[in-house]
Design an enzyme around this catalytic site. Structure first.
Site: not given
Ligand SMILES: NC(=O)c1ccc[n+]([C@@H]2O[C@H](COP(=O)([O-])OP(=O)(O)OC[C@H]3O[C@@H](n4cnc5c(N)ncnc54)[C@H](OP(=O)(O)O)[C@@H]3O)[C@@H](O)[C@H]2O)c1
Length: 328
Positions: A58, A126, A215-216, A221
């Site tokens: 990351y 991973h 991912g959002g 939004k």
């Molecule tokens: N093991 C793996 O292969 C793997 C893969 C992926 C993730 N992960 C882990 O899981 C975590 C979360 O994954 P993810 O980031 O995909 O989770 P997610 O909760 O599905 O997406 C998060 C994204 O959604 C948007 N967001 C979040 N809250 C919001 C709000 N209130 N209003 C508007 N937009 C909002 C933001 O993106 P924007 O503002 O940029 O649009 C934020 O970065 C990662 O940080 C990591 O620790 C693991």
């Protein structure tokens, strides 16, 4: 927050939400700058969060470094998970990548240095490389547990049969038990319900569900024309949409009006209701604040049923055949 046991095999009490750190740092060109990242970490623990997920990959190591600085004064209060197999390098060499033991041993030392700690609580492969014998990985975890460098091993992005074999081998050989699996799980990615979730339940493994907002997308939004990861950082959103998102977002928006919560909070609360520990991935303190609201929502059965129906996937063979045969 209401703490829960992290799987049946660990006895660790974890907050219902895990803070994901893929967006903590900005070396990749997309994410939160260090000051914002520190504000996210601070607000998360002030709200009662005690579990932070990271990976050497990351932000090419910057995420681990920021977490290391943050946890140094009260390391024992936090549960830290990290991962190896992709490396922290922007141009990883062929020999350094993979889920083999060489990669594990090299990576754990580098992660411990960046995290400024002598142990990682949950250490995950991973990405399954499809080649390394699973015995090699589990034996590697056993040695790291014995050396006090990790507390539990586990697997992310690995087929259920490989994890089941790993858990069985560890058990039969008296090696340290696995602690967790990490997988993508949301209203738009329910395919882990076919094999991975039943497998985790059978072996008592905790389930860390990443991308609970797809991912959002599940904040709704993009429907309002807002910008975000999908528009600014294309390709960084992976989910099995299968044409479901419009239907699911309709119900999230409707439920959010009834419950006085945001659509995203309801999507995260749905994942909690399935027994999963959602890993949230806020990019700003404001997004974190919104995400945290999910921990205090208790969804009624009717809302869960409607969301289940809108996001339903086919479980495929043999589950559907068996379900039809087993019906009374
Ligand atoms: N093991 C793996 O292969 C793997 C893969 C992926 C993730 N992960 C882990 O899981 C975590 C979360 O994954 P993810 O980031 O995909 O989770 P997610 O909760 O599905 O997406 C998060 C994204 O959604 C948007 N967001 C979040 N809250 C919001 C709000 N209130 N209003 C508007 N937009 C909002 C933001 O993106 P924007 O503002 O940029 O649009 C934020 O970065 C990662 O940080 C990591 O620790 C693991």
């Amino acid at each position: 927050m209401k703490y829960r046991y992290f799987g049946r095999g660990t006895g660790i009490k974890a907050s219902p939400l895990i803070l994901g750190s893929g967006m903590l740092g900005n070396v990749s060109g997309y994410g939160s700058p260090p000051d914002e990242a520190k504000a996210i970490l601070t607000d998360f623990v002030v709200a009662g969060g005690n579990f932070i997920d990271t990976s050497d990959a990351y932000q090419f190591g910057q995420s681990e470094t920021l977490i290391g600085e943050f946890i140094s004064s009260c390391r024992d209060d936090y549960i830290i998970s990290s991962k190896y197999s992709r490396t922290a390098s922007q141009k990883p060499s062929v020999a350094a990548q993979g889920s083999h033991r060489k990669a594990m041993v090299q990576s754990v030392e580098a992660s411990l240095r960046r995290l400024n700690t002598d142990r990682i609580d949950i250490y995950l492969a991973h990405m399954d490389d499809g080649a390394t014998p699973i015995e090699e990985v589990v034996r590697g975890f056993e040695d790291l547990v014995s050396a006090g460098k990790i507390i539990f091993g586990g697997f992310s992005n690995t087929p259920a049969w490989r994890v089941a074999k790993a858990a069985t081998v560890a058990d039969m050989r008296g090696w340290a038990p696995l602690g967790a699996v990490q997988l993508e799980y949301s209203l738009l990615q329910r395919t882990p319900e076919r094999e991975l979730l039943p497998m985790a339940d059978e072996f008592g493994l905790a389930v860390m569900g990443y991308s609970p907002l797809a991912g959002g997308v599940l904040t709704g939004k993009y429907r309002k024309g807002e910008e975000g990861r999908a528009t600014a950082f294309k390709g960084a959103i992976s989910h099995n949409d299968a044409g479901l998102s419009a239907k699911v977002i309709d119900i999230l928006v409707e439920a959010s009006e009834q419950l006085g919560a945001s659509p995203g909070q309801i999507a995260i609360a749905w994942a909690i209701s399935k027994g999963v520990f959602p890993i949230i991935g806020p990019r700003s303190a404001a997004q974190l604040e919104d995400n945290l609201g999910a921990a205090s929502i208790s969804l009624d059965n009717e809302t869960i049923k409607r969301l289940d129906a809108a996001s339903e996937i086919s479980l495929g063979y043999p589950h559907e055949l068996l379900a039809s045969i087993r019906q009374p």
